[in-house]
Write a protein that holds these residues in place. Structure first.
Motif, short mmCIF file in Angstrom:
data_model
loop_
_atom_site.label_atom_id
_atom_site.label_comp_id
_atom_site.label_asym_id
_atom_site.label_seq_id
_atom_site.Cartn_x
_atom_site.Cartn_y
_atom_site.Cartn_z
N ASP A 32 0.83 -1.20 -0.06
CA ASP A 32 0.05 -0.04 0.08
C ASP A 32 0.89 1.35 -0.04
OD1 ASP A 32 -2.69 1.22 0.00
OD2 ASP A 32 -2.43 1.43 2.16
N ASP A 37 -1.77 4.68 0.58
CA ASP A 37 -1.25 5.69 1.86
C ASP A 37 -0.59 4.72 2.92
OD1 ASP A 37 -3.50 4.31 2.45
OD2 ASP A 37 -4.38 6.08 3.17
N ASP A 39 -1.38 1.92 4.76
CA ASP A 39 -2.17 1.77 5.97
C ASP A 39 -2.87 0.44 5.89
OD1 ASP A 39 -4.13 2.32 4.36
OD2 ASP A 39 -5.05 3.76 5.70
N HIS A 40 -2.61 -0.32 4.75
CA HIS A 40 -3.65 -1.58 4.63
C HIS A 40 -3.22 -2.56 5.46
CE1 HIS A 40 -6.70 -3.98 2.61
NE2 HIS A 40 -5.71 -4.91 2.28
N ASN A 43 -4.73 -1.58 8.67
CA ASN A 43 -6.28 -1.47 8.56
C ASN A 43 -6.69 -2.93 8.92
OD1 ASN A 43 -6.56 1.18 8.18
ND2 ASN A 43 -6.98 0.97 5.98
N GLY A 80 -10.43 2.77 6.61
CA GLY A 80 -10.11 2.95 5.12
C GLY A 80 -11.16 2.40 4.14
N ALA A 81 -10.73 2.34 2.89
CA ALA A 81 -12.07 1.82 1.87
C ALA A 81 -12.13 0.24 1.99
CB ALA A 81 -11.35 1.95 0.57
N SER A 82 -11.06 -0.40 2.70
CA SER A 82 -11.15 -1.88 2.67
C SER A 82 -12.08 -2.22 4.05
CB SER A 82 -9.72 -2.33 3.09
OG SER A 82 -9.17 -1.88 4.21
N LEU A 85 -15.78 -2.19 2.71
CA LEU A 85 -15.71 -3.19 1.61
C LEU A 85 -15.62 -4.78 2.09
CD1 LEU A 85 -13.57 -1.34 -1.19
CD2 LEU A 85 -15.85 -1.98 -1.23
N GLY A 123 -18.52 -0.73 -4.35
CA GLY A 123 -17.32 -0.06 -4.50
C GLY A 123 -17.33 0.16 -6.21
N MET A 132 -9.33 -5.51 -5.01
CA MET A 132 -9.43 -6.74 -4.44
C MET A 132 -10.63 -7.61 -5.31
SD MET A 132 -12.09 -5.78 -1.11
CE MET A 132 -11.10 -4.70 -0.36
N ARG A 180 -7.57 4.87 -3.92
CA ARG A 180 -6.48 5.75 -3.87
C ARG A 180 -5.32 5.47 -4.92
NH1 ARG A 180 -5.94 8.60 1.05
NH2 ARG A 180 -7.31 7.65 2.45
N ASP A 193 -1.77 -5.00 -6.19
CA ASP A 193 -2.52 -4.23 -5.56
C ASP A 193 -2.99 -4.92 -3.92
OD1 ASP A 193 -5.25 -2.55 -5.06
OD2 ASP A 193 -6.06 -4.60 -4.70
N GLY A 195 -5.33 -4.79 -1.49
CA GLY A 195 -6.45 -5.33 -1.34
C GLY A 195 -6.71 -6.62 -2.10
P1 ADP Z 1 -7.52 3.02 1.94
O1 ADP Z 1 -7.48 2.97 0.24
O2 ADP Z 1 -8.82 3.86 2.29
O3 ADP Z 1 -6.37 3.45 2.53
P2 ADP Z 1 -6.83 0.24 2.29
O4 ADP Z 1 -5.57 0.54 2.04
O5 ADP Z 1 -7.23 -0.40 3.70
O6 ADP Z 1 -7.67 1.72 2.24
O7 ADP Z 1 -7.49 -0.48 1.25
C1 ADP Z 1 -7.10 -0.23 -0.24
C2 ADP Z 1 -7.58 -1.51 -1.24
O8 ADP Z 1 -8.89 -1.17 -1.23
C3 ADP Z 1 -7.05 -1.55 -2.44
O9 ADP Z 1 -5.99 -1.95 -2.57
C4 ADP Z 1 -8.26 -2.05 -3.35
O10 ADP Z 1 -7.97 -3.29 -3.37
C5 ADP Z 1 -9.29 -1.95 -2.40
N1 ADP Z 1 -10.33 -0.70 -2.94
C6 ADP Z 1 -10.08 0.69 -2.81
N2 ADP Z 1 -11.51 1.11 -3.67
C7 ADP Z 1 -11.96 0.03 -4.19
C8 ADP Z 1 -13.20 -0.04 -4.80
N3 ADP Z 1 -13.97 1.02 -5.28
N4 ADP Z 1 -13.81 -1.30 -5.21
C9 ADP Z 1 -12.94 -2.39 -4.59
N5 ADP Z 1 -11.93 -2.35 -3.84
C10 ADP Z 1 -11.49 -1.11 -3.66
#
Ligand code: ADP
Ligand code: MG
Length: 214
Positions: A32, A37, A39-40, A43, A80-82, A85, A123, A132, A180, A193, A195
Motif C-alpha cells: 500500500d 497511503d 495503511d492496508h 487496517n 479505510g476503503a477496505s 468493503l 465500490g 480486491m 486511492r 494491489d 486489497g
Molecule cells: P484506503 O485505500 O482507504 O487507504 P486500504 O488501504 O485499507 O484503504 O485498502 C485499499 C484497497 O481497497 C485497495 O488495494 C483496493 O483493493 C481496495 N479498494 C479501494 N477502492 C475500491 C473499490 N472502489 N472497489 C473495490 N476495492 C477497492
C-alpha cells in the motif's frame, strides 16, 4: 460424511485470517505504500483483531449472525476503503447464509457470490480496475465451477484460493482505476494491489480452515 462448513469452522477461518493479516501486516502495508497511503496492513490487522476479540466474547450459533457480526465489526473498526468493503462482503454473506448452523457447498457458494456482489454494489469495481475484485471475482467463479463439476468443499475452496492468488498476481501490471491508487494513474502499474493481496489471504485461510475441519 456430510460436506458442510459449520460455525466452528467459520470461526476457525476468521481466526486464521486474523492471524495471517497480523503476520503479513508489514508486507500489506509495503504494497500500500507503493500505490496508496501505507495503511492496508494496519487496517486489516486492526479490523480482524477487533473481530476475533468480539467473537472470543461469545460467537453466535448461526452462520448469518456470525458473518454479520464480523461485517459490522469491520465496518465500525476500519476507517479505510477496505473496512466498508470487507464489512459488506461479510454482511452480505451473512444475509445470504440464513439462520442455519452449517452451510453446504451450494450455501457457501451462494454466500460468497452475494458477498462479491455487495462489494461491487458498494465500490463499483470492474475486472481489471486493480482492486480486491480482481482476486475475489475469479476465486468465486472458480469455487462455483468446482462445485458444478462435483468437487467437494475442500477442493473447491483450494481451487478458489489458487484463483485468488493468480488474480492477485495479475494486478501487478494493471493501471488502477478505483480507490486511492487510481490517483497515481500510469505510475500505479508495476505493483500488486494490496486489497487483492489480502483477498488471496482470505481465500487461502478459507481453504485451510475447510481442510482442517474435514
Ligand atoms: P484506503 O485505500 O482507504 O487507504 P486500504 O488501504 O485499507 O484503504 O485498502 C485499499 C484497497 O481497497 C485497495 O488495494 C483496493 O483493493 C481496495 N479498494 C479501494 N477502492 C475500491 C473499490 N472502489 N472497489 C473495490 N476495492 C477497492
Ligand atoms: Mg491505504
Amino acid at each position: 460424511m456430510t460436506d458442510t462448513i459449520g460455525t466452528t469452522a467459520l470461526v476457525d477461518w476468521i481466526t486464521r485470517f486474523r492471524d495471517a493479516v497480523v503476520e503479513k501486516r508489514d508486507w500489506l502495508t509495503e504494497l500500500d505504500s507503493a500505490i496508496g497511503d501505507a495503511d492496508h496492513g494496519s487496517n486489516m490487522a486492526r479490523g480482524m483483531t477487533a473481530v476475533v476479540e468480539k467473537l472470543d466474547g461469545g460467537a453466535p450459533a448461526t452462520t448469518d449472525e456470525l458473518l454479520k457480526s464480523v461485517g459490522m465489526t469491520l465496518v465500525s473498526s476500519v476507517g479505510g476503503a477496505s473496512g466498508p468493503l470487507y464489512g459488506t462482503l461479510f454482511l452480505r454473506m451473512g444475509m445470504a447464509a440464513g439462520a442455519v448452523s452449517e452451510l453446504d457447498a451450494a450455501g457457501l457458494a451462494g454466500a460468497l457470490r452475494a458477498g462479491l456482489e455487495g462489494i461491487v454494489a458498494r465500490g463499483k469495481a470492474e475486472a481489471g480496475d486493480k482492486t480486491m475484485f480482481d482476486a475475489m471475482s475469479p476465486a468465486v467463479d472458480a469455487f462455483d465451477a468446482a462445485i458444478a463439476g462435483g468437487a467437494d468443499l475442500a477442493s473447491a475452496s483450494r481451487s478458489a484460493a489458487d484463483a485468488a492468488a493468480a488474480g492477485r498476481d495479475a494486478t501487478l501490471p494493471l493501471v488502477a482505476r478505483k480507490g486511492r491508487a487510481s490517483y497515481l494513474g500510469e505510475r500505479s502499474a508495476g505493483h500488486i494491489d494490496p486489497g487483492a493481496a489480502s483477498t488471496a489471504i482470505l481465500f487461502d485461510t478459507l481453504a485451510a480452515a475447510i481442510a482442517g475441519s474435514s
